[in-house]
Enzyme design. Structure first.
Site, PDB file in Angstrom:
ATOM      1  N   ASP A 115       0.892  -1.165   0.000  1.00 17.59           N
ATOM      2  CA  ASP A 115       0.000   0.000   0.000  1.00 17.59           C
ATOM      3  C   ASP A 115       0.930   1.215   0.000  1.00 17.59           C
ATOM      4  O   ASP A 115       1.526   1.546   1.028  1.00 17.59           O
ATOM      5  CB  ASP A 115      -0.870  -0.055   1.262  1.00 17.59           C
ATOM      6  CG  ASP A 115      -1.647   1.234   1.491  1.00 17.59           C
ATOM      7  OD1 ASP A 115      -1.676   2.087   0.584  1.00 17.59           O
ATOM      8  OD2 ASP A 115      -2.227   1.381   2.583  1.00 17.59           O
ATOM      9  N   LYS A 121       2.805  11.256  -3.557  1.00 17.62           N
ATOM     10  CA  LYS A 121       1.686  10.604  -4.255  1.00 17.62           C
ATOM     11  C   LYS A 121       0.706  11.636  -4.812  1.00 17.62           C
ATOM     12  O   LYS A 121      -0.019  11.373  -5.761  1.00 17.62           O
ATOM     13  CB  LYS A 121       0.981   9.669  -3.269  1.00 17.62           C
ATOM     14  CG  LYS A 121      -0.070   8.783  -3.877  1.00 17.62           C
ATOM     15  CD  LYS A 121      -0.507   7.758  -2.864  1.00 17.62           C
ATOM     16  CE  LYS A 121      -1.732   7.011  -3.275  1.00 17.62           C
ATOM     17  NZ  LYS A 121      -2.152   6.074  -2.225  1.00 17.62           N
ATOM     18  N   GLU A 149      -7.244   0.522  -3.967  1.00 12.13           N
ATOM     19  CA  GLU A 149      -7.131   0.400  -2.505  1.00 12.13           C
ATOM     20  C   GLU A 149      -8.423  -0.110  -1.853  1.00 12.13           C
ATOM     21  O   GLU A 149      -8.372  -1.055  -1.054  1.00 12.13           O
ATOM     22  CB  GLU A 149      -6.703   1.752  -1.909  1.00 12.13           C
ATOM     23  CG  GLU A 149      -5.244   2.052  -2.208  1.00 12.13           C
ATOM     24  CD  GLU A 149      -4.863   3.520  -2.084  1.00 12.13           C
ATOM     25  OE1 GLU A 149      -5.692   4.318  -1.608  1.00 12.13           O
ATOM     26  OE2 GLU A 149      -3.742   3.869  -2.476  1.00 12.13           O
ATOM     27  N   ASP A 151     -12.815   5.262   2.036  1.00  8.03           N
ATOM     28  CA  ASP A 151     -11.362   5.299   2.207  1.00  8.03           C
ATOM     29  C   ASP A 151     -10.859   6.745   2.161  1.00  8.03           C
ATOM     30  O   ASP A 151     -10.763   7.351   1.089  1.00  8.03           O
ATOM     31  CB  ASP A 151     -10.735   4.452   1.071  1.00  8.03           C
ATOM     32  CG  ASP A 151      -9.213   4.399   1.152  1.00  8.03           C
ATOM     33  OD1 ASP A 151      -8.637   5.073   2.021  1.00  8.03           O
ATOM     34  OD2 ASP A 151      -8.610   3.685   0.322  1.00  8.03           O
TER      35      ASP A 151
END
Ligand code: AMP
Length: 529
Positions: free
Chosen positions: A8, A70, A171, A193
């Site tokens: 992850d 990211k 994810e 999420d």
């Protein structure tokens, strides 16, 4: 065969897992922690640090300490989000020749892919040391709402780090796999999420080992960092009003405020009041100035409520796409560190009319799911599991007058493919250009340009006679592939691809070679060869 891992790769923290028999387990890093800060720092003596040691540098070496990369990956320098983020980070972001982003650190320019690759390489090394074997292959997770560029850039980062990506998975889908296999529950599941940089909501059905994603939606620019920024902005404004001093340009002060704001935000998930105490935040002709402010949970909630509401608007859109109402959802699972905030839990509970599932570690569940997926792909999971994911955006081509024709609609199960026939509009035309985009707007310019494909060497013929079948495919990683065939001759039609962003294959290879040399040189120095 070498061990497989699931990673992850998070905005603020990353996590790596493997399958210990039939059970996924987290691999601790060299400090013994289950999660690793997604931070890379370049020190004055030319050292490169990753994870906690890098994070510790942030205060003293802010310009060379890269975090939240990211948020930059697969983005264009001129995008509005990037202009906003440049004001909040102490490191320097500049524009690459193709409009992508470059990060200046340690006296060099790096692509976001390279910075991410340092984090991946660190996790790979932790896994190798823990498992006592080489690790060459991984499943890596990305936000469901990542577009083609962001997915490809993540894959390139892995290639630079020496990892072969056997699958990119979303994810929330990874989280649902880990949750579904452990709890053995069936029915309709909503995965909410909210991580450090992105928000995703996925609605899926779990039945008899089949994980069928019905819809997914999200915002790749909505996460914990934005909650921090609300608090940072309020502290800066209050300081400006009280002292007539603007700390925005003071990189050291800004870094201290950022750390204190994030810490306060976390604490306010468990207490109702905390204090931001930053003595000697700057000095003026009249002496030193300090920040000392009590912050209550309700104050933080007022500052950030609109962010939580935005996630619910997006959740409603995902439910509408899946044609279900919130009350039909059997289980809600919370993923991502920011879901620890009580206001988030409370609003999500209200929205779905049910309490989210307990006993889930929001920081680890995604990596666990990635490890499970790795084992499924290798066909070595006992129970039969089938994962049916969807593409988050529609894929289409530019038509005359700047229009956009959808070829594969969003929320279509992947892999998905569609073939379209193209022809020429002029006599003896040898080349046909196809501009492929991703998005939902009827206007091409409002969507994300992925690439132009030139069908070259078309046989000379009167206009309209050649027939070239072009097959657009979104593969299991959510990435676009294009192939073409001349129907009259049956031959494979040559396609020249010009991607609108990202590293070209030769650029990627050059970075991989440079990295290999770096590793060999360091082994040389340590006498390890
Ligand atoms: P992730 O990307 O899932 O690791 O999420 C990281 C985000 O979660 C960061 O923005 C953290 O500040 C945030 N976070 C972690 N712990 C807490 C907490 N206790 N309360 C609120 N936010 C948190």
């Amino acid at each position: 065969m070498t061990e497989l891992i699931g990673i992850d790769l998070g905005t603020t923290y990353s996590c790596v897992a493997y399958m210990n028999g039939d059970r996924p387990e987290i691999i601790p890093n060299f400090e013994g922690n289950n999660t690793t800060p997604s931070v890379v720092s370049f020190t004055a003596n030319g050292e490169r640090l990753v994870g906690l040691p890098a994070l510790r540098q942030a205060l003293t070496n802010p310009e060379n300490t890269i975090y939240s990369v990211k948020r930059l990956i697969g983005k264009k320098f001129n995008s509005p989000e990037m202009q906003k983020i440049r004001q909040h980070v102490p490191y320097k972001i500049s524009e690459a020749a193709n409009g992508d982003i470059l990060i200046e650190a340690g006296g060099r320019l790096y692509s976001p892919q390279e910075i991410s690759s340092f984090i991946l390489a660190y996790l790979k090394t932790c896994a190798e040391s823990f498992l006592g074997t080489d690790v060459e292959e991984a499943v890596i997770t990305v936000p469901a709402y990542f577009n083609d560029h962001q997915r490809q850039a993540t894959k390139d980062a892995a290639a630079i780090s020496g990892l072969d990506v056997i699958r990119i998975i979303n994810e929330p889908t990874a989280a649902s796999l880990a949750y579904g296999l452990e709890s053995r529950k069936e029915g309709l599941l909503a995965v909410y999420d909210l991580g450090g940089g992105t928000f995703d909501i996925t609605i899926l059905e779990m039945n008899d080992g089949v994980f069928h994603v019905l819809s997914t939606s999200g915002d790749t620019f909505l996460g914990g960092d934005d909650f921090d920024n609300c608090l940072i902005s309020s502290l800066l404004q209050e300081f400006r009003e009280a002292n007539q001093v603007d700390l925005v340009q003071d990189k050291f002060a800004l870094q201290r405020i950022k750390e204190a704001a994030e810490k306060a935000k976390r604490e306010l998930s468990f207490t109702t009041e905390t204090e931001v105490n930053l003595p000697f935040i700057c000095s003026t002709e009249d002496g030193s100035l300090h920040i000392k402010k009590k912050i209550s949970r309700s104050y933080l909630e007022r500052l950030t409520e609109n962010l939580v509401d935005r996630t619910l608007t997006i959740s409603q859109a995902a439910l509408s796409e899946a044609k279900v109402n919130p009350a039909r959802v059997d289980e809600v699972i919370l993923v991502g560190g920011q879901t620890r905030m009580p206001l988030v839990k409370q609003k999500v509970t209200q929205f779905f009319g049910r309490t989210p599932a307990a006993r889930i570690n929001p920081d680890e569940i995604v990596a666990l799911g990635a490890a499970i997926q790795a084992k499924i792909i290798r066909g070595s999971i006992n129970n039969l599991v089938l994962l049916l994911d969807v593409t988050p955006f529609s894929l289409g081509i530019e038509t005359e007058n700047g229009g956009f024709e959808k070829i594969i609609e969003r929320n279509t199960t992947i892999p998905a493919r569609k073939t379209m026939a193209f022809t020429t509009v002029e006599n003896n035309q040898r080349r046909v250009k196809i501009h492929v985009l991703q998005g939902e707007s009827p206007r091409a310019e409002e969507n994300k340009s992925l690439a132009t494909f030139d069908l070259v060497g078309v046989d000379p013929a009167p206009a309209g006679v050649p027939q070239i079948d072009v097959t657009f495919e979104i593969d299991g990683d959510g990435l676009l592939k294009v192939a073409a065939r001349d129907v009259n001759t049956g031959r494979e039609q040559k396609v020249v691809v010009k991607p609108a962003a990202g590293l070209l294959p030769e650029e990627l290879q050059e970075i991989i070679n440079r990295r290999k040399k770096e590793v060999a040189d360091s082994h040389d120095k340590q006498g390890l060869l």
